[in-house]
Enzyme design. Structure first.
Site, PDB file in Angstrom:
ATOM      1  N   LYS A  54       4.459  -3.793  -1.192  1.00 32.59           N
ATOM      2  CA  LYS A  54       4.491  -2.821  -0.084  1.00 32.59           C
ATOM      3  C   LYS A  54       4.560  -3.554   1.248  1.00 32.59           C
ATOM      4  O   LYS A  54       5.302  -3.155   2.151  1.00 32.59           O
ATOM      5  CB  LYS A  54       3.271  -1.891  -0.150  1.00 32.59           C
ATOM      6  CG  LYS A  54       3.396  -0.846  -1.257  1.00 32.59           C
ATOM      7  CD  LYS A  54       2.093  -0.123  -1.564  1.00 32.59           C
ATOM      8  CE  LYS A  54       2.280   0.769  -2.794  1.00 32.59           C
ATOM      9  NZ  LYS A  54       1.026   1.351  -3.272  1.00 32.59           N
ATOM     10  N   GLN A  98      -5.201   1.590  -2.007  1.00 28.76           N
ATOM     11  CA  GLN A  98      -4.603   1.400  -3.333  1.00 28.76           C
ATOM     12  C   GLN A  98      -5.584   1.879  -4.404  1.00 28.76           C
ATOM     13  O   GLN A  98      -6.683   1.339  -4.532  1.00 28.76           O
ATOM     14  CB  GLN A  98      -4.259  -0.086  -3.525  1.00 28.76           C
ATOM     15  CG  GLN A  98      -3.526  -0.394  -4.818  1.00 28.76           C
ATOM     16  CD  GLN A  98      -2.118   0.166  -4.833  1.00 28.76           C
ATOM     17  OE1 GLN A  98      -1.371   0.043  -3.868  1.00 28.76           O
ATOM     18  NE2 GLN A  98      -1.749   0.799  -5.936  1.00 28.76           N
ATOM     19  N   ASP A 121       0.016   8.535   1.838  1.00 28.42           N
ATOM     20  CA  ASP A 121       0.072   8.892   0.415  1.00 28.42           C
ATOM     21  C   ASP A 121       0.031  10.405   0.211  1.00 28.42           C
ATOM     22  O   ASP A 121       0.195  10.889  -0.909  1.00 28.42           O
ATOM     23  CB  ASP A 121      -1.119   8.252  -0.330  1.00 28.42           C
ATOM     24  CG  ASP A 121      -0.690   7.095  -1.225  1.00 28.42           C
ATOM     25  OD1 ASP A 121       0.527   6.880  -1.385  1.00 28.42           O
ATOM     26  OD2 ASP A 121      -1.573   6.401  -1.753  1.00 28.42           O
TER      27      ASP A 121
END
Ligand code: NAP
Length: 294
Positions: A54, A98, A121
């Site tokens: 990422k 994460q 997200d």
């Protein structure tokens, strides 16, 4: 007849190119450098790879990438304190934590602490609610990427029957909502669904997000259907090697009209959509119009 393989790598490369152009245009016209943060808790090797990838992708797109790492022994308070710092950092327009996080930390507590404006997200209740309301929020990356691939393969989705298998907040539920917003008639299936094979055979668009290798069999697929395989399962080949496979049996490609491969389908789209969300978040926060094409 063999299905057309939907090239997620190529579609992701196109989207990343558009994001890069958008980021450059925001810098040139407004002096705005889009910032994307990732917080990793612990040393899980797969998560370390995801986080590293990422960061690389963000820098390649001209974004300011921020990586924060806490040890696996971090307490929930430690993680919430780090989230608060990212919420307050004006150079970070969007960030994600994460998942999964170590067991002593409640995932819901972490999600609830994230500023919805920076929630790239799309996991906070605010963004989930905006999606259900059909309003502009931040949409979870994997379902958004899956929708783009379904549109690419099937064109206008309006009126099509869609079946989504899996009801997680990360993939299945937002996927069903996105397809509903695109005027599909959607059925959301899960482990309690009765006669799943028969239900799947009604699907013009079939999305599998289960986490079980080859779970969806070829004879569950309606001839000509568009199949989006979200599953990423690492299987042991027994010779010290492993391989990534999807949730859909590869033989389904003989029946489907178009199908995403694993790897090289939905996976690459997820990171591209994350970068896209960072740009969208930066625009929303600064009152600048989101550049066209992303
Ligand atoms: P998850 O939270 O474990 O959810 C799995 C879903 O599958 C649940 O809703 C579960 O139903 C359903 N399910 C399990 N067994 C079933 C059965 N026998 N019949 C029907 N439904 C069943 O997983 P997730 O986070 O959504 O991820 C799903 C898959 O996508 C995983 O392979 C994951 O690695 C992959 N993934 C890929 C990407 C990407 O970038 N490509 C991103 C995220 C996830 P219940 O709710 O009834 O238990």
């Amino acid at each position: 007849m063999s299905a057309r393989l939907i090239d997620g790598k190529a579609e992701a490369a196109k989207l990343r190119g558009r994001v890069k152009d958008a980021a450059a245009a925001l810098k040139a016209a407004h002096g705005l450098t889009v910032g994307l943060g990732v917080l990793l808790v612990g040393e899980d090797p797969a998560s370390q790879v995801y986080v590293r990838n990422k960061g690389i992708a963000a820098r390649e797109a001209g974004l300011h990438a921020v990586e924060r790492v806490l040890p696996a022994t971090a307490s929930e308070a430690d993680v919430l304190a780090e989230v608060a710092k990212l919420n307050a950092d004006p150079a970070v327009h969007g960030f994600l934590v994460q998942f999964p996080v170590p067991g002593q930390i409640r995932q819901t507590a972490v999600i609830d602490a994230i500023d919805p404006a920076k929630d790239v997200d799309g996991l906070t209740p605010v963004n989930a609610g905006l999606l259900v309301s059909g309003r502009q929020g931040l949409v979870p990356c994997t379902p958004w990427g899956s929708l783009l691939l379904a549109r690419e393969a099937a064109g206008d989705l309006s009126g099509l029957n869609a079946v989504v298998i899996g009801r997680s907040i990360l993939v299945g539920k937002p996927m069903a909502q996105l397809l509903t917003n695109d005027s599909c008639t959607v059925t959301l299936a899960h482990s309690r669904t009765r006669d799943l094979p028969a239900l799947c055979r009604t699907a013009d668009i079939l999305v599998a997000a289960i986490g079980k290798p080859g779970f969806v069999k070829a004879d569950w697929v309606k001839p000509g259907a568009t199949v989006i395989d979200v599953g990423i399962n690492r299987i042991d080949l027994g010779n010290g090697k492993t391989r990534l496979v999807g949730d859909v049996e590869p033989a389904a490609a003989e029946i489907a009209g178009a199908m995403t491969p694993v790897p090289g389908g939905v996976g690459p789209m997820t990171i591209a959509c994350l970068l896209r969300n960072a740009v969208v978040a930066a625009c929303h926060q600064t009152g600048i119009a989101v550049p066209a094409g992303i």
